[in-house]
Structures are given as C-alpha cells and as structure tokens.
Design a protein around this motif. Structure first.
Motif, mmCIF file in Angstrom:
data_model
loop_
_atom_site.group_PDB
_atom_site.id
_atom_site.type_symbol
_atom_site.label_atom_id
_atom_site.label_comp_id
_atom_site.label_asym_id
_atom_site.label_seq_id
_atom_site.Cartn_x
_atom_site.Cartn_y
_atom_site.Cartn_z
ATOM 1 N N ALA A 121 0.828 -1.206 0.000
ATOM 2 C CA ALA A 121 0.000 0.000 0.000
ATOM 3 C C ALA A 121 0.863 1.256 0.000
ATOM 4 N N ARG A 122 1.915 1.247 0.814
ATOM 5 C CA ARG A 122 2.824 2.401 0.864
ATOM 6 C C ARG A 122 3.513 2.609 -0.485
ATOM 7 N N ARG A 123 3.986 1.502 -1.065
ATOM 8 C CA ARG A 123 4.696 1.601 -2.349
ATOM 9 C C ARG A 123 3.787 2.105 -3.463
ATOM 10 N N LEU A 124 2.546 1.636 -3.456
ATOM 11 C CA LEU A 124 1.607 2.006 -4.512
ATOM 12 C C LEU A 124 0.884 3.324 -4.243
ATOM 13 N N GLY A 125 1.060 3.852 -3.040
ATOM 14 C CA GLY A 125 0.371 5.093 -2.690
ATOM 15 C C GLY A 125 -1.123 4.934 -2.577
#
Length: 358
Positions: A121-125
């Motif tokens: 989720a963090r990587r994909l925003g």
C-alpha cells in the motif's frame, strides 16, 4: 485515490463477496454512507446476484474479480469480504489495479503477510485499511469512555467474551477448513477480541492459549487467550461455539471499581434483520442492555454510548477522498496477527509464548 477535483462526487465502491460479510456488514453500510455509492458487487453465485439486484437495483452484479480489475476509472474503492485465505491476494490485486481497499478481518493469515501488504500500500500510494467494526460497538465505546475518565481506577484485568451456542458444526469452511487457511474460531472472533484489548490497554508481550475442536470439526471452535500487556494489564479472552450459557460480554476490574455488561451490541442483529444503518435511533441500546459500574457494596447502571458502525465507512470515505487518517491503522492489526501467531504456538506447546515482532 480521488483527486481534489473529484472531492464532491460520490466515491464508487465495489464489494467482493456477498456471503454474510458482504450482505450484512458491508453493502448496507456503504449504501447508507453519504459520499459513497455501492456501484458493484462481485459474486459468482446466481442466487446472490439476484439478491443484489433486488436489494440494490443501482448496483451491478459482477461474476468475478478479474472483471472488476478492468474497471479502472469506474471504481474508487474495493471491499474484500471473502474467505480468509483470499484476503491478501485480492487486496493486493485491487491496489495494483489502482483501487483503494478495505479488507475484512483477519487482515492476513500471518503477520509477515500483513506487513508485506502494508508495504504494498505504501509503495503504490493506495489507501488500505481493515474492517474492525467492533471498535464501534456500543459496549466497547462505553468502556473506552470509562477507562479514559478513570472511573475504574487503575485497570488490572480485562475479561472479554464472544460466545455462542451452536452444538452442531456447520458444513462451512469456517468450521471444517484448515486453520492454516484461516478457518476456526480464533481467526473468526479472535481478531475482534484482540483488537479491542490492544486498543484499550496497549501492546501485548506474551500469550497463553488453549484451542480446542470440541464438536468433531476440523477447525477450533473453543478458545481461551490470556494476554499480558506491556503496561501490566492482563486480558482474558474467551470465544466459543459451544457455550450453553453465556458469560458476561465484558468484566473489567480496576482498583477503584469494576464494569460488567451482558449481551452483545445490537447493530449486527439489526443489520441481519435488514434495517438500514442510517435509522434515527441507530446504535441506541435500551436501558436493559446497559452495563453496571461499581463495587460489591454499590453499583449503578451506566448509559451506553451510541453504537456507530457507520462511522467506519464515513472515515474510509474521508481517507480516500480527502486524505484524512485511516479509521484503522495497519500496524495495529499486524500486531493483532502477531498475537494470533503467538496464541497458536502456545496452544501447540502448552506454554506461554512471547509475541514476536514481524
């Protein structure tokens, strides 16, 4: 994520799964939340598709998640409410397709999987959160207020129960599936009880657990967990499908007073009966359901705080549309999975197990 230019439009929501989770807990709440529109429900079951069309004529019934991933631009938020072992792959696919995601509990089957999904989720925003609706139970909100006000003094023991009387196992994956795939009562009810304990009294350092399958099914149907919180509080959690008489929902002991409440918050029952969660009296509990605060010498009923399941999806709407904080932070539910893993180790060995950070 919805841009600032789209802030006024309704967020389009797709619910994957229309078993009890989709039918009772998610679709009605989404449909009743201003700013959200139930645009689609994914189910391959023809009878459930017909039920969706009848109850939500404005929602499309879609046969598979693969069809949903092609709807980029049409859908903003996906709700995953499917068998437990599918939560992680479906949530990951939703985010990779460009959608925000709500995942039903349990967030994942292991803490490592949960941590990886949070990193995705963090990587994909993307916005990603977990449906821990029992944080908005009337009795829990009442207890939270009492603890915050210091009405019990220093709490030393928290007792919490989800018990049922179902002496015959059902032919469902929850009763007869593999616990490694998320079947059983620990993965079903444990995330609720653990999440409430951690929210009230903080991180847990060790667990003693007893897990049993008493009805002849493959998965556990009777469980007890003793949690030791780093702050010193001890939480005792019971969950059972074989309780012929039910214990109190909460019994909380402090050095000044105790609080005890029987029965369950009524929101689930009202959702099951088909009521809309935007009713004027939603979440209001009768005086007969209020808990009692005090000691053996003197106690009095405490008016129950209003239950608020709709608050979860209102917060999801604001997180997706306006960048507001998540209603449920991922590190909290990952810690809950660490506790479940420790409980399973303890039950296998018969010993207290340390909670291992993922």
């Amino acid at each position: 994520m919805t841009s600032a230019n789209d802030a006024e439009r309704e967020l389009q929501v797709a619910v994957i799964g229309y078993g009890k989770g989709g039918e009772v807990f998610h679709a009605p709440l989404v449909d009743a939340t201003p700013g959200l529109r139930l645009a689609a429900v994914v189910t391959g079951n023809p009878e459930r598709q017909a039920a969706v069309r009848e109850r939500y004529p404005g929602a499309e019934a879609i046969s598979s998640a693969d069809e949903l991933w092609k709807r980029t631009g049409d859908i903003d938020l996906v709700v995953v409410t499917t068998p437990n072992e599918t939560h992680v792959p479906l949530a990951r696919a939703a985010m990779e397709a460009g959608f925000a995601a709500v995942v039903d509990k349990p967030f994942a089957l292991t803490a490592a999987e949960g941590h990886e999904l949070a990193e995705d989720a963090r990587r994909l925003g993307q916005v990603l959160t977990v449906y821990q609706n029992r944080r908005w139970d009337s009795d829990f909100l009442t207890l939270w207020k009492l603890v915050e006000e210091g009405a019990l003094g220093r709490v030393h023991r928290f007792e919490s129960r989800f018990e049922r009387w179902r002496p015959e196992a059902r032919g469902t994956w929850r009763d007869n599936g593999d616990p490694d795939a998320g079947a059983g009562i620990l993965y079903d009810l444990g995330p609720h009880l653990i999440d409430q304990a951690v929210n009230l009294f903080g991180p847990v350092e060790s667990v003693y657990a007893e897990l049993d399958a008493r009805r002849g099914a493959a998965a556990d149907d009777d469980a007890f967990l003793a949690l030791t919180h780093t702050g010193g509080v001890r939480s005792h959690l019971w969950m059972s499908a074989l309780a012929a008489q039910l214990g109190p929902r909460f019994r909380v002991l402090g050095d000044r007073a105790a609080f005890t409440v029987d029965g369950l918050d009524s929101q689930e029952e009202r959702l099951e009966s088909g009521e809309r969660p935007d009713a004027p009296d939603w979440g209001v509990e009768p005086e007969s359901a209020w808990g009692r605060l005090g000691t053996v010498e003197e106690s009095h009923p405490v008016r129950s705080e209003r239950g608020a399941y709709p608050a979860f999806y209102a917060a999801v709407r604001d997180a997706v549309g306006e960048g507001e904080p998540l209603p449920v932070e991922l590190h909290e539910v990952v810690h809950g999975l660490e506790i479940i893993e420790a409980a399973r180790r303890s039950a296998r060995t018969g010993r207290v197990a340390a909670v291992r950070p993922s």
